[in-house]
Design a protein around this motif. Structure first.
Motif, PDB file in Angstrom:
ATOM      1  N   LYS A 120     -11.738 -37.138  85.073  1.00  0.00           N
ATOM      2  CA  LYS A 120     -11.242 -36.422  83.891  1.00  0.00           C
ATOM      3  C   LYS A 120     -11.028 -34.933  84.081  1.00  0.00           C
ATOM      4  O   LYS A 120     -10.298 -34.321  83.323  1.00  0.00           O
ATOM      5  CB  LYS A 120     -12.144 -36.689  82.695  1.00  0.00           C
ATOM      6  CG  LYS A 120     -13.570 -36.255  82.844  1.00  0.00           C
ATOM      7  CD  LYS A 120     -14.297 -36.609  81.562  1.00  0.00           C
ATOM      8  CE  LYS A 120     -15.729 -36.167  81.596  1.00  0.00           C
ATOM      9  NZ  LYS A 120     -16.395 -36.514  80.345  1.00  0.00           N
ATOM     10  N   THR A 122      -9.527 -33.635  86.610  1.00  0.00           N
ATOM     11  CA  THR A 122      -8.361 -33.425  87.461  1.00  0.00           C
ATOM     12  C   THR A 122      -7.284 -32.642  86.710  1.00  0.00           C
ATOM     13  O   THR A 122      -7.143 -32.780  85.507  1.00  0.00           O
ATOM     14  CB  THR A 122      -7.792 -34.789  87.882  1.00  0.00           C
ATOM     15  OG1 THR A 122      -8.859 -35.586  88.372  1.00  0.00           O
ATOM     16  CG2 THR A 122      -6.733 -34.659  88.947  1.00  0.00           C
ATOM     17  N   LYS A 123      -6.542 -31.836  87.454  1.00  0.00           N
ATOM     18  CA  LYS A 123      -5.410 -31.138  86.843  1.00  0.00           C
ATOM     19  C   LYS A 123      -4.215 -32.083  86.806  1.00  0.00           C
ATOM     20  O   LYS A 123      -4.055 -32.942  87.670  1.00  0.00           O
ATOM     21  CB  LYS A 123      -5.059 -29.888  87.659  1.00  0.00           C
ATOM     22  CG  LYS A 123      -6.169 -28.850  87.678  1.00  0.00           C
ATOM     23  CD  LYS A 123      -6.255 -28.129  86.349  1.00  0.00           C
ATOM     24  CE  LYS A 123      -7.405 -27.126  86.339  1.00  0.00           C
ATOM     25  NZ  LYS A 123      -7.989 -26.977  85.012  1.00  0.00           N
ATOM     26  N   GLY A 125      -1.167 -31.619  87.495  1.00  0.00           N
ATOM     27  CA  GLY A 125      -0.155 -31.446  88.527  1.00  0.00           C
ATOM     28  C   GLY A 125      -0.084 -32.622  89.476  1.00  0.00           C
ATOM     29  O   GLY A 125       0.971 -33.217  89.697  1.00  0.00           O
TER      30      GLY A 125
ATOM     31  N   LYS B  65      -1.753 -24.588  80.385  1.00  0.00           N
ATOM     32  CA  LYS B  65      -2.772 -24.777  81.421  1.00  0.00           C
ATOM     33  C   LYS B  65      -4.187 -24.519  80.907  1.00  0.00           C
ATOM     34  O   LYS B  65      -5.156 -24.834  81.578  1.00  0.00           O
ATOM     35  CB  LYS B  65      -2.449 -23.904  82.634  1.00  0.00           C
ATOM     36  CG  LYS B  65      -2.464 -22.428  82.340  1.00  0.00           C
ATOM     37  CD  LYS B  65      -2.303 -21.633  83.618  1.00  0.00           C
ATOM     38  CE  LYS B  65      -2.256 -20.162  83.278  1.00  0.00           C
ATOM     39  NZ  LYS B  65      -2.843 -19.311  84.289  1.00  0.00           N
ATOM     40  N   ASN B 129       3.667 -31.116  79.569  1.00  0.00           N
ATOM     41  CA  ASN B 129       2.402 -30.496  79.958  1.00  0.00           C
ATOM     42  C   ASN B 129       2.603 -29.660  81.210  1.00  0.00           C
ATOM     43  O   ASN B 129       3.552 -29.847  81.957  1.00  0.00           O
ATOM     44  CB  ASN B 129       1.325 -31.548  80.192  1.00  0.00           C
ATOM     45  CG  ASN B 129       1.715 -32.533  81.254  1.00  0.00           C
ATOM     46  OD1 ASN B 129       2.295 -33.574  80.959  1.00  0.00           O
ATOM     47  ND2 ASN B 129       1.421 -32.215  82.491  1.00  0.00           N
ATOM     48  N   ASP B 130       1.665 -28.763  81.408  1.00  0.00           N
ATOM     49  CA  ASP B 130       1.701 -27.902  82.572  1.00  0.00           C
ATOM     50  C   ASP B 130       0.988 -28.587  83.723  1.00  0.00           C
ATOM     51  O   ASP B 130       0.213 -29.511  83.530  1.00  0.00           O
ATOM     52  CB  ASP B 130       1.006 -26.580  82.233  1.00  0.00           C
ATOM     53  CG  ASP B 130       1.195 -25.558  83.320  1.00  0.00           C
ATOM     54  OD1 ASP B 130       2.287 -24.981  83.386  1.00  0.00           O
ATOM     55  OD2 ASP B 130       0.268 -25.350  84.120  1.00  0.00           O
ATOM     56  N   ARG B 131       1.260 -28.096  84.931  1.00  0.00           N
ATOM     57  CA  ARG B 131       0.540 -28.649  86.089  1.00  0.00           C
ATOM     58  C   ARG B 131      -0.948 -28.352  86.007  1.00  0.00           C
ATOM     59  O   ARG B 131      -1.764 -29.035  86.601  1.00  0.00           O
ATOM     60  CB  ARG B 131       1.107 -28.074  87.389  1.00  0.00           C
ATOM     61  CG  ARG B 131       2.487 -28.568  87.729  1.00  0.00           C
ATOM     62  CD  ARG B 131       2.877 -28.095  89.117  1.00  0.00           C
ATOM     63  NE  ARG B 131       2.074 -28.745  90.150  1.00  0.00           N
ATOM     64  CZ  ARG B 131       2.391 -29.915  90.670  1.00  0.00           C
ATOM     65  NH1 ARG B 131       3.462 -30.546  90.269  1.00  0.00           N
ATOM     66  NH2 ARG B 131       1.629 -30.463  91.598  1.00  0.00           N
ATOM     67  N   GLY B 132      -1.291 -27.324  85.268  1.00  0.00           N
ATOM     68  CA  GLY B 132      -2.690 -26.935  85.188  1.00  0.00           C
ATOM     69  C   GLY B 132      -3.445 -27.574  84.032  1.00  0.00           C
ATOM     70  O   GLY B 132      -4.647 -27.388  83.883  1.00  0.00           O
ATOM     71  N   THR B 133      -2.753 -28.347  83.223  1.00  0.00           N
ATOM     72  CA  THR B 133      -3.415 -29.034  82.114  1.00  0.00           C
ATOM     73  C   THR B 133      -4.451 -30.005  82.665  1.00  0.00           C
ATOM     74  O   THR B 133      -4.218 -30.643  83.680  1.00  0.00           O
ATOM     75  CB  THR B 133      -2.383 -29.831  81.293  1.00  0.00           C
ATOM     76  OG1 THR B 133      -1.326 -28.961  80.925  1.00  0.00           O
ATOM     77  CG2 THR B 133      -3.000 -30.433  80.050  1.00  0.00           C
ATOM     78  N   SER B 134      -5.582 -30.112  81.988  1.00  0.00           N
ATOM     79  CA  SER B 134      -6.578 -31.056  82.490  1.00  0.00           C
ATOM     80  C   SER B 134      -6.202 -32.464  82.057  1.00  0.00           C
ATOM     81  O   SER B 134      -5.591 -32.683  81.015  1.00  0.00           O
ATOM     82  CB  SER B 134      -7.968 -30.692  81.982  1.00  0.00           C
ATOM     83  OG  SER B 134      -8.157 -31.217  80.693  1.00  0.00           O
ATOM     84  N   TYR B 135      -6.560 -33.409  82.902  1.00  0.00           N
ATOM     85  CA  TYR B 135      -6.235 -34.810  82.652  1.00  0.00           C
ATOM     86  C   TYR B 135      -6.898 -35.301  81.371  1.00  0.00           C
ATOM     87  O   TYR B 135      -6.332 -36.073  80.619  1.00  0.00           O
ATOM     88  CB  TYR B 135      -6.701 -35.641  83.845  1.00  0.00           C
ATOM     89  CG  TYR B 135      -6.393 -37.110  83.741  1.00  0.00           C
ATOM     90  CD1 TYR B 135      -5.082 -37.554  83.801  1.00  0.00           C
ATOM     91  CD2 TYR B 135      -7.407 -38.043  83.599  1.00  0.00           C
ATOM     92  CE1 TYR B 135      -4.794 -38.898  83.713  1.00  0.00           C
ATOM     93  CE2 TYR B 135      -7.117 -39.392  83.513  1.00  0.00           C
ATOM     94  CZ  TYR B 135      -5.812 -39.817  83.571  1.00  0.00           C
ATOM     95  OH  TYR B 135      -5.531 -41.142  83.477  1.00  0.00           O
ATOM     96  N   ASP B 136      -8.098 -34.790  81.129  1.00  0.00           N
ATOM     97  CA  ASP B 136      -8.843 -35.180  79.927  1.00  0.00           C
ATOM     98  C   ASP B 136      -8.051 -34.840  78.664  1.00  0.00           C
ATOM     99  O   ASP B 136      -7.901 -35.655  77.759  1.00  0.00           O
ATOM    100  CB  ASP B 136     -10.195 -34.452  79.934  1.00  0.00           C
ATOM    101  CG  ASP B 136     -11.168 -35.073  78.951  1.00  0.00           C
ATOM    102  OD1 ASP B 136     -10.940 -36.246  78.576  1.00  0.00           O
ATOM    103  OD2 ASP B 136     -12.131 -34.400  78.570  1.00  0.00           O
ATOM    104  N   TYR B 138      -4.808 -34.254  78.458  1.00  0.00           N
ATOM    105  CA  TYR B 138      -3.576 -35.044  78.448  1.00  0.00           C
ATOM    106  C   TYR B 138      -3.835 -36.427  77.837  1.00  0.00           C
ATOM    107  O   TYR B 138      -3.064 -36.893  76.999  1.00  0.00           O
ATOM    108  CB  TYR B 138      -3.070 -35.171  79.884  1.00  0.00           C
ATOM    109  CG  TYR B 138      -1.872 -36.066  80.043  1.00  0.00           C
ATOM    110  CD1 TYR B 138      -0.608 -35.638  79.672  1.00  0.00           C
ATOM    111  CD2 TYR B 138      -2.011 -37.344  80.573  1.00  0.00           C
ATOM    112  CE1 TYR B 138       0.490 -36.454  79.818  1.00  0.00           C
ATOM    113  CE2 TYR B 138      -0.925 -38.173  80.722  1.00  0.00           C
ATOM    114  CZ  TYR B 138       0.332 -37.718  80.350  1.00  0.00           C
ATOM    115  OH  TYR B 138       1.404 -38.539  80.496  1.00  0.00           O
ATOM    116  N   ILE B 139      -4.934 -37.038  78.236  1.00  0.00           N
ATOM    117  CA  ILE B 139      -5.264 -38.365  77.715  1.00  0.00           C
ATOM    118  C   ILE B 139      -5.585 -38.284  76.229  1.00  0.00           C
ATOM    119  O   ILE B 139      -5.190 -39.138  75.447  1.00  0.00           O
ATOM    120  CB  ILE B 139      -6.448 -38.982  78.507  1.00  0.00           C
ATOM    121  CG1 ILE B 139      -5.984 -39.400  79.898  1.00  0.00           C
ATOM    122  CG2 ILE B 139      -7.060 -40.171  77.777  1.00  0.00           C
ATOM    123  CD1 ILE B 139      -4.915 -40.471  79.904  1.00  0.00           C
TER     124      ILE B 139
END
Lengths: 153, 196
Positions: A120, A122-123, A125, B65, B129-136, B138-139
Motif C-alpha cells: 500500500k 507503493t507510489k 508511478g 503527489k 493521478n500523479d506518479r507520486g500518488t500513493s497506491y493506498d 489511489y485504491i
C-alpha cells in the motif's frame, strides 16, 4: 438394586465410526488445500477497500507482486516479482503477459485476469508503468488486490 | 492345521488419520483472492486523436503527489467523493432526455428489460493521478467511485426488480442494469503533473 440399574443405562458411545468421520474430514481438507506455490520476495500488505469482488476462477488468474524486497540485501526500493523472481526491466512484463495469453486456448483468453498485489505504500508511478505494459500485451482485465474492510472509517 | 489369521490391528487407524488431518488443516490456505476489478482501455492506435467530451459530461478527479484531491477544480476530500460522484451520475428519470444545463447529458439506449428505449447519463468520471500518488490513496479513490456506482445500481435494481444488485441472479437483468449504469471511469493517459 438402584446402583445396578444406573450402571446398565450407562452405555458407551460407539467409536467404531470415528475413523470414517476423520477420513471424511481428511479428504475434504486434502481436496480443498492449495499449497502456496510462489514464495514472496516482496512485502505486500494490500490496502483496504469495501467494494471488493471475489476472483472466481483461480486458474485464470496471474499474479504480479509489487513492493519493497523482504530481504534487505536487495535494498528498499520497490521491486516487481513475477512467478518466483524479480524482473529486471519493465519490458519483461509485456513479454510475460503475451506468453501467457498465447499459451491459453482462445476461449479462455478474454477471462484472463492479472491480479496486482501491490504494497500500500507503493507510489503510483510504477503501477502505472505496469498497467501500460499490460495494455501493450492486451492483458486488459486487471484486479487490484485489496483486503475487505467493512468498518471503513 | 488351521493357522491363526493375522489381522492388522486397525486400532491406530484413527490416530494416523488424525495426524494427516491436522497436517492438512494447518497447511490449508482458504484465502479467496478479492479486489477491485477494472478493465484497461486497449492500447491507443498511433493516429488517435483526442476524443472531445463536453465539459458538463466530465467529473474530474485529480490526485496529486501529496495525496490531495482536486474534484472538478476544487479541493476535495475522499470522504465526500462518493456523494459527489453519485450526484453527478444520478439519473432519476430514465424516461426523459431533458436535463438542466449544469447536469451531464443523456443518450437514448434500447434496454428491453427496463422498458424499451431509456435515457442514460453520458457522464464520465475522469481520474488522473500523479506518479507520486500513493497506491493506498489511489485504491481509496477507486473504492469510493466504485461504491458510488454500486449504490446507484442498487437503487435502480430496487426500483425495477425489488432487490439489491448483488442479489440479482438473472444474467439478463444484470446486463440490463450494467448497461443503464456503466462503470464510466476513464483514466487519463499517464503524464507527470507534479514531478517526482
Amino acid at each position: 438394586m438402584k446402583l445396578k440399574k444406573s450402571a446398565k443405562g450407562n452405555s458407551e458411545i460407539s467409536t467404531a465410526s470415528l475413523p470414517d468421520i476423520i477420513f471424511m474430514l481428511l479428504f475434504f481438507f486434502m481436496v480443498t488445500t492449495t499449497m502456496r506455490d510462489t514464495k514472496l520476495l516482496v512485502k505486500v500488505i494490500p490496502p483496504d477497500a469495501t467494494e471488493v469482488q471475489r476472483l472466481e476462477k483461480k486458474s485464470l488468474v496471474e499474479y504480479i507482486y509489487i513492493g519493497p524486497p523482504v530481504n534487505k540485501k536487495y535494498g528498499d526500493e520497490t521491486r516487481i516479482q513475477i512467478n518466483d523472481q524479480f524482473i529486471s526491466g519493465l519490458h519483461e512484463i509485456s513479454e510475460w503477459a503475451t506468453t501467457i495469453i498465447i499459451n491459453r486456448p482462445e476461449d479462455e483468453r478474454k477471462f484472463l485476469t492479472t491480479s496486482l498485489k501491490v504494497h500500500k505504500d507503493t507510489k503510483m508511478g510504477i503501477v502505472t508503468d505496469i498497467k501500460q505494459e499490460l495494455r501493450k500485451a492486451n492483458a486488459l482485465k486487471i484486479n487490484y488486490s485489496t483486503r475487505k474492510n467493512l468498518a471503513n472509517k | 492345521m488351521a493357522r491363526p489369521v493375522n489381522e492388522i490391528n486397525a486400532g491406530s487407524m484413527a490416530d494416523i488419520a488424525f495426524l494427516l488431518l491436522i497436517f492438512f488443516l494447518v497447511t490449508t490456505t482458504m484465502d479467496t483472492d478479492s479486489g477491485i476489478t477494472r478493465k484497461l482501455p486497449p492500447p491507443p492506435p498511433e493516429d488517435m486523436e483526442d476524443i472531445k467530451v463536453k465539459e458538463r459530461n466530465i467529473f474530474k478527479v485529480l490526485v496529486n503527489k501529496n495525496d490531495r484531491l482536486l474534484v472538478n477544480g476544487e479541493p476535495g476530500d475522499v470522504r465526500d467523493l462518493r456523494r459527489q460522484a453519485k450526484e453527478f451520475l444520478a439519473n432519476k428519470n430514465l424516461k426523459s432526455g431533458a436535463v438542466p444545463e449544469d447536469r451531464p447529458e443523456k443518450k437514448e439506449v434500447d434496454i428491453p428489460l427496463l422498458g424499451g428505449n431509456v435515457w442514460i447519463s453520458k457522464g464520465i468520471i475522469s481520474l488522473k493521478n500523479d506518479r507520486g500518488t500513493s497506491y493506498d490513496m489511489y485504491i481509496q479513490v477507486q473504492n469510493e467511485l466504485a461504491a458510488a456506482i454500486r449504490e446507484l445500481r442498487d437503487e435502480m435494481t430496487q426500483d425495477y426488480f425489488g432487490m439489491r444488485f448483488d442479489q440479482l441472479t438473472d444474467e439478463d437483468k444484470i446486463k440490463a442494469i450494467q448497461k443503464a449504469i456503466p462503470v464510466a471511469i476513464s483514466e487519463a493517459e499517464p503524464e507527470d503533473i507534479g514531478g517526482k
